[in-house]
Design a protein around this motif. Structure first.
Motif, PDB file in Angstrom:
ATOM      1  N   LEU A   1     -12.314   2.349   5.025  1.00 35.67           N
ATOM      2  CA  LEU A   1     -11.008   1.616   5.253  1.00 35.67           C
ATOM      3  C   LEU A   1     -10.015   2.769   5.778  1.00 35.67           C
ATOM      4  O   LEU A   1      -8.924   2.289   6.391  1.00 35.67           O
ATOM      5  CB  LEU A   1     -10.346   1.078   4.180  1.00 35.67           C
ATOM      6  N   VAL A   2     -10.156   3.765   5.037  1.00 31.78           N
ATOM      7  CA  VAL A   2      -9.000   4.987   5.456  1.00 31.78           C
ATOM      8  C   VAL A   2      -9.704   5.847   6.567  1.00 31.78           C
ATOM      9  O   VAL A   2      -9.064   6.938   6.829  1.00 31.78           O
ATOM     10  CB  VAL A   2      -8.904   5.902   4.272  1.00 31.78           C
TER      11      VAL A   2
ATOM     12  N   ILE B   1      -6.293   9.744  -0.377  1.00 29.38           N
ATOM     13  CA  ILE B   1      -5.462   8.280  -0.120  1.00 29.38           C
ATOM     14  C   ILE B   1      -6.647   7.188  -0.692  1.00 29.38           C
ATOM     15  O   ILE B   1      -6.105   6.258  -1.282  1.00 29.38           O
ATOM     16  CB  ILE B   1      -5.277   8.103   1.298  1.00 29.38           C
ATOM     17  N   ALA B   2      -7.884   7.338  -0.336  1.00 29.99           N
ATOM     18  CA  ALA B   2      -8.827   6.455  -0.664  1.00 29.99           C
ATOM     19  C   ALA B   2      -8.774   6.375  -2.347  1.00 29.99           C
ATOM     20  O   ALA B   2      -8.922   5.350  -2.826  1.00 29.99           O
ATOM     21  CB  ALA B   2     -10.032   7.048  -0.168  1.00 29.99           C
ATOM     22  N   MET B   3      -8.636   7.524  -2.840  1.00 34.39           N
ATOM     23  CA  MET B   3      -8.965   7.608  -4.477  1.00 34.39           C
ATOM     24  C   MET B   3      -7.590   6.894  -4.822  1.00 34.39           C
ATOM     25  O   MET B   3      -7.635   6.253  -5.863  1.00 34.39           O
ATOM     26  CB  MET B   3      -9.002   9.053  -4.938  1.00 34.39           C
ATOM     27  N   ALA B   4      -6.403   6.962  -4.236  1.00 38.99           N
ATOM     28  CA  ALA B   4      -5.274   6.553  -4.755  1.00 38.99           C
ATOM     29  C   ALA B   4      -5.305   4.975  -4.500  1.00 38.99           C
ATOM     30  O   ALA B   4      -4.626   4.263  -5.302  1.00 38.99           O
ATOM     31  CB  ALA B   4      -4.189   7.084  -3.982  1.00 38.99           C
ATOM     32  N   MET B   5      -5.931   4.488  -3.388  1.00 33.53           N
ATOM     33  CA  MET B   5      -6.090   3.144  -3.022  1.00 33.53           C
ATOM     34  C   MET B   5      -7.158   2.237  -3.770  1.00 33.53           C
ATOM     35  O   MET B   5      -7.100   0.969  -3.666  1.00 33.53           O
ATOM     36  CB  MET B   5      -5.868   2.961  -1.732  1.00 33.53           C
TER      37      MET B   5
ATOM     38  N   LEU C   1      -2.175   5.339   8.942  1.00 34.62           N
ATOM     39  CA  LEU C   1      -2.972   4.701   7.831  1.00 34.62           C
ATOM     40  C   LEU C   1      -2.116   4.215   6.575  1.00 34.62           C
ATOM     41  O   LEU C   1      -2.661   2.932   6.157  1.00 34.62           O
ATOM     42  CB  LEU C   1      -4.008   5.975   7.395  1.00 34.62           C
ATOM     43  N   MET C   2      -1.176   4.956   6.303  1.00 36.01           N
ATOM     44  CA  MET C   2      -0.425   4.659   5.102  1.00 36.01           C
ATOM     45  C   MET C   2       0.435   3.108   5.322  1.00 36.01           C
ATOM     46  O   MET C   2       0.470   2.350   4.611  1.00 36.01           O
ATOM     47  CB  MET C   2       0.653   5.626   4.864  1.00 36.01           C
ATOM     48  N   LYS C   3       0.882   3.140   6.822  1.00 35.59           N
ATOM     49  CA  LYS C   3       1.396   1.855   7.142  1.00 35.59           C
ATOM     50  C   LYS C   3       0.420   0.518   7.250  1.00 35.59           C
ATOM     51  O   LYS C   3       0.664  -0.449   6.723  1.00 35.59           O
ATOM     52  CB  LYS C   3       2.170   2.117   8.523  1.00 35.59           C
ATOM     53  N   LYS C   4      -0.634   0.790   7.543  1.00 36.34           N
ATOM     54  CA  LYS C   4      -1.770  -0.324   7.607  1.00 36.34           C
ATOM     55  C   LYS C   4      -2.151  -0.402   6.285  1.00 36.34           C
ATOM     56  O   LYS C   4      -2.210  -1.853   6.011  1.00 36.34           O
ATOM     57  CB  LYS C   4      -3.069   0.339   8.269  1.00 36.34           C
ATOM     58  N   LEU C   5      -2.303   0.248   5.458  1.00 38.73           N
ATOM     59  CA  LEU C   5      -2.494   0.049   3.817  1.00 38.73           C
ATOM     60  C   LEU C   5      -1.506  -0.525   3.383  1.00 38.73           C
ATOM     61  O   LEU C   5      -1.525  -1.704   2.488  1.00 38.73           O
ATOM     62  CB  LEU C   5      -2.911   1.172   3.236  1.00 38.73           C
ATOM     63  N   ASN C   6      -0.267  -0.452   3.766  1.00 41.70           N
ATOM     64  CA  ASN C   6       1.099  -0.983   3.032  1.00 41.70           C
ATOM     65  C   ASN C   6       1.043  -2.640   3.703  1.00 41.70           C
ATOM     66  O   ASN C   6       1.307  -3.478   2.935  1.00 41.70           O
ATOM     67  CB  ASN C   6       2.117  -0.424   3.496  1.00 41.70           C
ATOM     68  N   GLU C   7       0.623  -2.733   5.156  1.00 42.04           N
ATOM     69  CA  GLU C   7       0.784  -3.997   5.489  1.00 42.04           C
ATOM     70  C   GLU C   7      -0.369  -4.836   4.872  1.00 42.04           C
ATOM     71  O   GLU C   7      -0.335  -6.356   4.502  1.00 42.04           O
ATOM     72  CB  GLU C   7       0.636  -4.068   6.997  1.00 42.04           C
ATOM     73  N   ASN C   8      -1.675  -4.208   4.685  1.00 41.18           N
ATOM     74  CA  ASN C   8      -2.772  -5.009   4.262  1.00 41.18           C
ATOM     75  C   ASN C   8      -2.789  -5.422   2.982  1.00 41.18           C
ATOM     76  O   ASN C   8      -3.271  -6.634   2.363  1.00 41.18           O
ATOM     77  CB  ASN C   8      -4.052  -4.308   4.555  1.00 41.18           C
ATOM     78  N   TYR C   9      -2.307  -4.705   1.987  1.00 36.49           N
ATOM     79  CA  TYR C   9      -2.239  -4.781   0.559  1.00 36.49           C
ATOM     80  C   TYR C   9      -0.930  -5.140   0.020  1.00 36.49           C
ATOM     81  O   TYR C   9      -0.864  -5.398  -1.070  1.00 36.49           O
ATOM     82  CB  TYR C   9      -2.947  -3.646   0.035  1.00 36.49           C
ATOM     83  N   GLN C  10       0.115  -4.971   0.956  1.00 40.57           N
ATOM     84  CA  GLN C  10       1.491  -5.264   0.476  1.00 40.57           C
ATOM     85  C   GLN C  10       1.904  -4.220  -0.739  1.00 40.57           C
ATOM     86  O   GLN C  10       2.736  -4.692  -1.654  1.00 40.57           O
ATOM     87  CB  GLN C  10       1.695  -6.758   0.018  1.00 40.57           C
ATOM     88  N   THR C  11       1.306  -3.087  -0.691  1.00 35.59           N
ATOM     89  CA  THR C  11       1.548  -2.058  -1.802  1.00 35.59           C
ATOM     90  C   THR C  11       2.707  -1.501  -1.443  1.00 35.59           C
ATOM     91  O   THR C  11       3.269  -0.945  -0.448  1.00 35.59           O
ATOM     92  CB  THR C  11       0.524  -0.842  -1.456  1.00 35.59           C
ATOM     93  N   ALA C  12       3.648  -1.351  -2.370  1.00 35.59           N
ATOM     94  CA  ALA C  12       4.962  -0.611  -2.488  1.00 35.59           C
ATOM     95  C   ALA C  12       4.778   0.815  -2.407  1.00 35.59           C
ATOM     96  O   ALA C  12       3.818   1.368  -3.241  1.00 35.59           O
ATOM     97  CB  ALA C  12       5.944  -0.944  -3.591  1.00 35.59           C
ATOM     98  N   ILE C  13       5.324   1.351  -1.475  1.00 34.11           N
ATOM     99  CA  ILE C  13       4.925   3.051  -1.249  1.00 34.11           C
ATOM    100  C   ILE C  13       6.498   3.735  -1.332  1.00 34.11           C
ATOM    101  O   ILE C  13       7.338   3.541  -0.983  1.00 34.11           O
ATOM    102  CB  ILE C  13       4.459   3.246  -0.094  1.00 34.11           C
ATOM    103  N   MET C  14       6.564   4.812  -2.209  1.00 37.46           N
ATOM    104  CA  MET C  14       7.514   5.714  -2.344  1.00 37.46           C
ATOM    105  C   MET C  14       6.997   7.259  -1.633  1.00 37.46           C
ATOM    106  O   MET C  14       6.339   7.808  -2.014  1.00 37.46           O
ATOM    107  CB  MET C  14       7.833   6.078  -3.856  1.00 37.46           C
ATOM    108  N   LEU C  15       7.676   7.390  -0.573  1.00 35.19           N
ATOM    109  CA  LEU C  15       7.137   8.383   0.381  1.00 35.19           C
ATOM    110  C   LEU C  15       8.424   9.690   0.137  1.00 35.19           C
ATOM    111  O   LEU C  15       9.515   9.399   0.769  1.00 35.19           O
ATOM    112  CB  LEU C  15       7.241   7.865   1.706  1.00 35.19           C
ATOM    113  N   ILE C  16       7.651  10.485  -0.332  1.00 34.13           N
ATOM    114  CA  ILE C  16       8.471  11.800  -0.543  1.00 34.13           C
ATOM    115  C   ILE C  16       8.295  12.792   0.656  1.00 34.13           C
ATOM    116  O   ILE C  16       7.138  13.247   0.880  1.00 34.13           O
ATOM    117  CB  ILE C  16       8.283  12.413  -2.072  1.00 34.13           C
ATOM    118  N   THR C  17       9.474  13.160   1.235  1.00 36.49           N
ATOM    119  CA  THR C  17       9.332  14.146   2.421  1.00 36.49           C
ATOM    120  C   THR C  17      10.521  14.799   2.586  1.00 36.49           C
ATOM    121  O   THR C  17      11.696  14.449   2.052  1.00 36.49           O
ATOM    122  CB  THR C  17       8.667  13.241   3.497  1.00 36.49           C
ATOM    123  N   HIS C  18      10.531  15.982   3.436  1.00 36.86           N
ATOM    124  CA  HIS C  18      11.637  16.494   3.780  1.00 36.86           C
ATOM    125  C   HIS C  18      11.923  16.382   5.310  1.00 36.86           C
ATOM    126  O   HIS C  18      12.588  16.928   5.713  1.00 36.86           O
ATOM    127  CB  HIS C  18      11.369  18.299   3.527  1.00 36.86           C
TER     128      HIS C  18
END
Length: 332
Positions: free
Chosen positions: A141-142, A168-172, A199-216
């Motif tokens: 999937l990833v 990401i696989a381990m987290a999902m 990939l993260m957008k796809k997983l978010n759409e498929n599973y409706q997982t809420a994502i907190m994305l930390i970045t600079h």
């Protein structure tokens, strides 16, 4: 009827107790994340982004760190009041985290399969064969190639991008309700970064997982996030939907961050950078923490702490400039 947020952080303060005194790494922070939403958390190093995520995960090293006050509600359950055993059940199952450097997050002496299967069996009622099949399924999937072979390989045999996909696989793998991604693309080249974000957008759409994305990286936020909070010196200085903040940033720090993003259509001799440095946590005892670096600073900015104000258009900003003026715009 609007559904309750997956995550609600209310007045969170996390401090580190050192020989030099108490250092508030996260200072009275409040925000929420809805189901299926990707929230961006941006700011320079030392702004409190990672400590916020570790507080949510219950992984703040104690000593010297401790959640001093506030609530962290995951589907209404306050994580700050849970015993360690219950927190271990939630961590990985209901909330999972992708760390910045996958090579240090994966155990080098165990195969990819061992680590994925352990994560599945820890939280799901599956035997070894079922757990292995689930691990292979999530690896495919990833976007990991030849998953049936890769599952028996060790972390050092994989490239950086492949290791990050394993993380990401381990987290999902247990389909968490909330995924925290701490700088998930920092150590990767641009092509792999784009693949990981897709990939993260796809997983978010498929599973409706809420994502907190930390970045600079504000470019990353613009590409995948719906809302964004900007942190500085342990506080939220601006919050709103991505489009509004990019088109009309309110806080001088946010303006500086956006001006720091290179524009490929402009030929300039020197890139813009915000003057000065992020203050040492706890060193600013009064006044706005950004005042010393701010070109708009007034006398009161050095003596009074500005509250988080509603500036309209779905934006909140921690700045006195917006206390009496309805809408102050600056050129970016």
């Amino acid at each position: 009827m609007r559904s309750k947020p997956v995550l609600e952080v209310k007045n969170l303060t996390t401090s580190f107790f050192t020989d030099e005194g108490t250092i508030p790494a996260v200072d009275n922070v409040s925000f929420h994340i809805n189901k299926g939403e990707i929230l961006g958390v941006v700011g320079e190093s030392g702004c409190g982004k990672s400590v916020t995520s570790l507080s949510i995960m219950g992984l703040v090293p104690n000593p010297p760190g401790k959640i001093v006050s506030g609530e962290i509600l995951l589907n209404g359950e306050d994580l700050t009041k849970l015993p360690k055993k219950r927190m271990r059940q939630i961590r990985g199952n209901d909330v999972a985290m992708i760390f910045q450097e996958p090579m240090t997050s994966l155990n080098p002496v165990y195969t990819i399969g061992n680590q994925l299967v352990e994560a599945v069996r820890l939280h799901q009622k599956m035997d070894k064969k079922q757990a292995r099949n689930r691990a292979i399924e999530i690896m495919k999937l990833v976007g990991l190639p030849r998953a049936e072979e890769l599952i028996d390989e060790y972390p050092h045999q994989l490239s950086g991008g492949m290791r990050q996909r394993v993380m990401i696989a381990m987290a999902m793998v247990c389909e968490p309700k909330l995924l925290i991604a701490d700088e998930p693309t920092t150590a990767l080249d641009v092509t792999i970064q784009a693949q990981i974000l897709r990939l993260m957008k796809k997983l978010n759409e498929n599973y409706q997982t809420a994502i907190m994305l930390i970045t600079h990286d504000l470019g990353v936020v613009a590409e995948v996030c719906k809302r964004v909070i900007v942190m500085y010196a342990g506080k939220i200085v601006e919050e709103g939907d991505v489009e509004s903040i990019y088109e009309n940033p309110k806080h001088p720090y946010t303006i500086g961050l956006i001006k720091s993003v290179p524009d490929v259509n402009q030929k300039i001799d020197k890139l813009y950078s915000i003057p000065g440095n992020v203050p040492k946590p706890g060193s600013i005892k009064q006044g706005c923490a950004f005042a010393a670096r701010c070109e708009f600073a007034m006398n009161r900015c050095f003596s009074e702490n500005p509250p988080l104000l509603d500036s309209g258009q779905g934006q909140s900003v921690r700045c006195f400039l917006h206390e009496t003026v309805e809408d102050v715009s600056y050129s970016v």
